[in-house]
Design a protein around this motif. Sequence first.
Motif, mmCIF file in Angstrom:
data_model
loop_
_atom_site.group_PDB
_atom_site.id
_atom_site.type_symbol
_atom_site.label_atom_id
_atom_site.label_comp_id
_atom_site.label_asym_id
_atom_site.label_seq_id
_atom_site.Cartn_x
_atom_site.Cartn_y
_atom_site.Cartn_z
ATOM 1 N N PRO A 42 0.810 -1.230 0.000
ATOM 2 C CA PRO A 42 0.000 0.000 0.000
ATOM 3 C C PRO A 42 0.844 1.282 0.000
ATOM 4 C CG PRO A 42 0.151 -0.880 2.230
ATOM 5 C CD PRO A 42 0.976 -1.793 1.368
ATOM 6 N N GLY A 61 9.216 5.158 -1.292
ATOM 7 C CA GLY A 61 10.497 5.393 -0.640
ATOM 8 C C GLY A 61 11.467 4.227 -0.761
ATOM 9 N N THR A 71 8.317 -2.340 -4.885
ATOM 10 C CA THR A 71 7.341 -1.791 -5.843
ATOM 11 C C THR A 71 8.039 -0.865 -6.841
ATOM 12 O OG1 THR A 71 5.606 -1.927 -4.176
ATOM 13 C CG2 THR A 71 5.224 -0.400 -6.013
HETATM 14 C C1 LIG Z 1 -1.685 2.611 4.545
HETATM 15 C C2 LIG Z 1 -0.226 2.656 4.208
HETATM 16 C C3 LIG Z 1 0.256 3.622 3.345
HETATM 17 C C4 LIG Z 1 1.619 3.655 2.992
HETATM 18 N N1 LIG Z 1 2.057 4.635 2.142
HETATM 19 C C5 LIG Z 1 3.348 4.640 1.728
HETATM 20 C C6 LIG Z 1 3.800 5.616 0.773
HETATM 21 O O1 LIG Z 1 3.047 6.466 0.293
HETATM 22 N N2 LIG Z 1 5.114 5.543 0.374
HETATM 23 C C7 LIG Z 1 5.971 4.606 0.854
HETATM 24 O O2 LIG Z 1 7.149 4.561 0.439
HETATM 25 N N3 LIG Z 1 5.565 3.657 1.752
HETATM 26 C C8 LIG Z 1 4.280 3.655 2.186
HETATM 27 N N4 LIG Z 1 3.853 2.700 3.079
HETATM 28 C C9 LIG Z 1 4.787 1.640 3.511
HETATM 29 C C10 LIG Z 1 4.921 0.532 2.445
HETATM 30 O O3 LIG Z 1 3.666 -0.075 2.185
HETATM 31 C C11 LIG Z 1 5.913 -0.548 2.945
HETATM 32 O O4 LIG Z 1 7.192 0.036 3.070
HETATM 33 C C12 LIG Z 1 5.967 -1.799 2.079
HETATM 34 O O5 LIG Z 1 6.711 -2.797 2.745
HETATM 35 C C13 LIG Z 1 6.617 -1.574 0.721
HETATM 36 O O6 LIG Z 1 6.611 -2.819 0.079
HETATM 37 P P1 LIG Z 1 7.513 -3.217 -1.158
HETATM 38 O O7 LIG Z 1 8.972 -3.207 -0.733
HETATM 39 O O8 LIG Z 1 7.013 -4.578 -1.488
HETATM 40 O O9 LIG Z 1 7.262 -2.210 -2.248
HETATM 41 C C14 LIG Z 1 2.511 2.683 3.509
HETATM 42 C C15 LIG Z 1 2.027 1.710 4.411
HETATM 43 C C16 LIG Z 1 0.677 1.707 4.772
HETATM 44 C C17 LIG Z 1 0.165 0.670 5.729
#
Ligand SMILES: Cc1cc2nc3c(=O)[nH]c(=O)nc-3n(C[C@H](O)[C@H](O)[C@H](O)COP(=O)(O)O)c2cc1C
Length: 202
Positions: A42, A61, A71
């Motif tokens: 998310p 990030g 992602t």
């Molecule tokens: C509701 C919600 C919103 C989030 N929004 C962001 C965001 O806008 N940007 C970001 O980098 N991480 C955000 N995160 C954290 C990422 O979802 C988290 O770091 C995740 O593990 C990334 O997964 P990936 O490495 O599979 O891409 C959010 C988490 C939650 C629960």
Amino acid sequence: MEIDIKELTPSQIYKLMISVIVPRPIAWISTISKNGVYNVAPFSYFAGVSSEPPVVAISVGRKETRAKKDTWKNIEETGEFVINMVTMDTVEKMNITALPFEEDVDEFKEAGLTPIPSSVVKAPRVKESPVNIECRKFEIIEIGKMGLILGEILKVHVRDDILNEKGYVDTRKLEIVGRLGGADYCIITKENTFTLKRPDKR
Ligand SMILES: Cc1cc2nc3c(=O)[nH]c(=O)nc-3n(C[C@H](O)[C@H](O)[C@H](O)COP(=O)(O)O)c2cc1C
């Protein structure tokens, strides 16, 4: 109180921004890695930024290791992704997909979600979500440690019963979830929405 951003740490700025820029929609992004591993996570730094062409923006990030989040990496390498909207009945699963799994872990399996094929992109859709938006990478702009991902919308899937005769999706039927500050969320329901017509020109 007046807060001078220059006197805050990045963590304090983050807390302030995510609690004053509210409510934020959540882009639950599904991708496939170049090795074929399904990923879903998310992101609430998310907005529609153009309808002509139809473009969305999501800001992703880095991990604690400083590597790009999976992602971001997957979108950079494959050029494709799907945005799935989060509703009240999938919110717990969404939360599981926010955990920092290793890149070779299938996050659909971890969260108990069902991947279904998309029409034009290789990234899977989340079956449990009533709205899926298939996107192609338009541009990625690096802003400090973040990657601002611009994606062009190619296809939108909406559950049959939620599109009304005027061409709007009736979100009041869905209990779509939005993010507030910290671990707080809100839901769109019939009771907490209202209609406000534009006044006539004076
Ligand atoms: C509701 C919600 C919103 C989030 N929004 C962001 C965001 O806008 N940007 C970001 O980098 N991480 C955000 N995160 C954290 C990422 O979802 C988290 O770091 C995740 O593990 C990334 O997964 P990936 O490495 O599979 O891409 C959010 C988490 C939650 C629960």
